[in-house]
Enzyme design. Structure first.
Site, PDB file in Angstrom:
ATOM      1  N   HIS A   1       0.836  -1.201   0.000  1.00  0.00           N
ATOM      2  CA  HIS A   1       0.000   0.000   0.000  1.00  0.00           C
ATOM      3  C   HIS A   1       0.875   1.258   0.000  1.00  0.00           C
ATOM      4  O   HIS A   1       0.687   2.164  -0.824  1.00  0.00           O
ATOM      5  CB  HIS A   1      -0.906  -0.024   1.230  1.00  0.00           C
ATOM      6  N   GLU A   2       1.839   1.331   0.907  1.00  0.00           N
ATOM      7  CA  GLU A   2       2.688   2.522   0.996  1.00  0.00           C
ATOM      8  C   GLU A   2       3.604   2.649  -0.223  1.00  0.00           C
ATOM      9  O   GLU A   2       3.859   3.758  -0.711  1.00  0.00           O
ATOM     10  CB  GLU A   2       3.503   2.491   2.290  1.00  0.00           C
TER      11      GLU A   2
ATOM     12  N   HIS B   1       1.659   4.230  -2.952  1.00  0.00           N
ATOM     13  CA  HIS B   1       1.643   5.690  -2.816  1.00  0.00           C
ATOM     14  C   HIS B   1       2.914   6.282  -3.430  1.00  0.00           C
ATOM     15  O   HIS B   1       2.867   7.268  -4.169  1.00  0.00           O
ATOM     16  CB  HIS B   1       1.564   6.090  -1.338  1.00  0.00           C
TER      17      HIS B   1
ATOM     18  N   HIS C   1      -5.569   6.925  -2.598  1.00  0.00           N
ATOM     19  CA  HIS C   1      -6.553   5.940  -2.165  1.00  0.00           C
ATOM     20  C   HIS C   1      -7.655   5.826  -3.208  1.00  0.00           C
ATOM     21  O   HIS C   1      -8.051   6.815  -3.827  1.00  0.00           O
ATOM     22  CB  HIS C   1      -7.144   6.329  -0.808  1.00  0.00           C
TER      23      HIS C   1
END
Length: 514
Positions: free
Chosen positions: A186-187, A190, A196
């Site tokens: 997830h990070e 980014h 998101h």
């Protein structure tokens, strides 16, 4: 009853497979010649070890909930819960904030990990980035002297900037709260340039944001952004999606999928199929890749059952939620060539080509025997040249709790936890495949399973003929005085236990004989 019937059907498929013509060049290619070499060249070891990727922190939470929990009470200045604030950026809409692509089409993203992580956490980080390597053109590589790199630290909380911001770019992964497969991915997503999912510009077509249920101070977390959606559909299954109760003030839902309000959102297992598609689209990756992230499903070649294309180079990453991946081919027609140098399938015991090889090269018109990975990940590679093609392949995948597939001799294997007691509700499968012209000689040296009428509780079955005939079921304490020899070049052993009593199980050794 159902388990026994399924096992018999599986045995029939396996025995049919090994009796059909196929060229398979395993990594243990010297298997016919030297038994010492065989042991060293074992394709897949039946191991039962803790898989770092299967350990989830706060397992009942989705990824974003875990991130918010980890970020409680820290001074990490974020927006949307885990995006480190930096003014005036919409990275996904601005190519300046994408990581540059090299001449070979690869997008290297250097990273530096702090000394705060232990060996298991480092292994988990490596596993998380391997999926990017297998399925996209992005490569997270250790930092050397590059000016721009991800500086990954454990200073409390989980957070990242959006896209490439330059210099030693901060990315927070707290060692105690953020080292989870899905959170790491997830990070990193980014850092590649993704917001998101529920902040997409078109999100109102897919979800209802219930502002009346959101903590007022966190309403800004649900703002829409002018995002580049890449022409890819909204992804409820994205690793970047909030759960339905995020920032709820009253316990009621804050995000409601539409038109079907029951669609699952906020999964924590890792990158989704569309997450992969978005990365490849954003970075213009010239790759042919497929993610199979479900408990079971089907894998087929392009155009099947029509001829597959020339000059193909594709991979399938099978990632089951748990257990060990199993792969059973139901149809197989790949251009035959000496040594399978033209068109071939190659299978790896892990998520990338750096992992041990289960099947080195396979071509021809038979079926590859059942393959069992040592973890919940298996990579399948398919390559074709510019000449003749075939109809391709069709296979089904699933998972088992324990077991293995063996191709070299001699070998000893045991039930889970042996000589300690095996676990409840165990379902294990071991397959043994000898070279053509050889048979499998199995000697069970120790055996004790729960006894019961017709072995209806815990039992062991052995499948050892071309017709898939079963020997067993076996249970209780038994002294096997002689070896069991297969009637063909393969044998399958299954073990099942119920919810009640457990015993030490078994230990067995096999060799290949003529």
């Amino acid at each position: 009853m159902d388990v026994k019937i399924s096992a018999i059907l599986l045995a029939c498929i396996i025995q049919y497979a090994v009796s059909s013509p196929i060229q398979v060049f395993y990594s243990g290619a010297k298997i016919l010649a030297e038994e010492d070499a065989m042991a060293k060249e074992d394709i897949l070891k039946a191991i039962e070890k803790a898989d770092p990727g299967s350990v989830k922190t706060q397992d009942s939470m989705d990824i974003l909930s875990q991130i918010l929990e980890a970020n409680k009470g820290i001074k990490l200045q974020t927006q949307e819960g885990d995006i480190i604030q930096k003014q005036g950026r919409s990275a996904i809409n601005d190519a300046r904030f994408l990581w540059p692509k090299s001449a070979d089409g690869i997008v290297p993203v250097p990273y530096n990990l702090s000394y705060s992580y232990n060996a298991d956490q480092l292994a988990l980080f490596k596993k998380a980035i391997q999926e990017f390597e297998a399925l996209t053109c992005v490569r997270f590589v250790p930092w050397t002297t590059e000016v721009n790199f991800l500086n990954i630290m454990s200073n409390g909380g989980c957070g990242s900037l959006i896209g490439k911001n330059g210099g030693a770019q901060r990315l927070e992964l707290d060692a105690n709260g953020c080292m989870n497969m899905g959170i790491i991915q997830h990070e990193l997503n980014h850092a590649l340039g993704f917001y998101h999912e529920q902040n997409r510009s078109d999100r109102d077509d897919y979800v209802i944001i219930h502002t009346e249920n959101i903590i007022p101070d966190f309403l800004k977390m649900f703002e829409k952004y002018n995002t580049n959606n890449l022409g890819i559909e909204y992804d409820y299954a994205s690793v970047m999606h909030y759960s339905r109760y995020h920032y709820s003030i009253n316990g009621d839902i804050t995000i409601e999928p539409k038109p079907d309000p029951n669609v699952p959102i906020g999964q924590r297992d890792g990158l989704s199929i569309l997450d992969i598609s978005k990365i490849n689209k954003l970075y213009e990756c010239n790759v042919c890749s497929n993610l199979l992230p479900y408990s079971n499903g089907m894998m087929i070649s392009a155009n099947y059952p029509s001829a597959y294309p020339n000059n193909a180079n594709c991979v399938w990453l099978i990632r089951t939620p748990s257990g060990q991946v199993t792969l059973q081919f139901q149809a197989f027609d790949i251009q035959s060539s000496s040594g399978c140098v033209s068109d071939y399938i190659k299978i790896y015991d892990g998520p990338t080509k750096a992992f041990p090889v289960l099947v080195n090269r396979a071509c021809g018109t038979g079926l590859i025997p059942l393959q069992i990975a040592s973890t919940n990940q298996m990579l399948v590679e398919f390559v074709s040249d510019r000449a003749v093609t075939g109809t391709g392949f069709k296979a089904t995948y699933g998972s088992i709790q324990c077991g293995g597939a063996f191709y070299s001799s001699p070998k000893t294997f045991t039930s889970p936890n042996y000589p300690g007691n095996y676990t409840t509700n165990t379902n294990c499968t071991w397959t043994i495949t000898a070279p053509a012209g050889f048979k499998v000689s199995l000697r069970i040296t120790d055996f004790e399973l729960e006894i019961g009428a017709s072995c209806r509780y815990d039992y062991l079955n052995i499948y050892n003929s071309t017709l898939g005939a079963v020997m067993g079921p076996y249970c209780g304490p038994i002294d096997f005085h002689s070896a069991i020899v297969s009637k063909s070049n393969s044998m399958m052993i299954t073990m099942n236990s119920d919810f009640s009593k457990q015993y030490k199980g078994f230990s067995a050794t096999y060799t290949f004989v003529r």
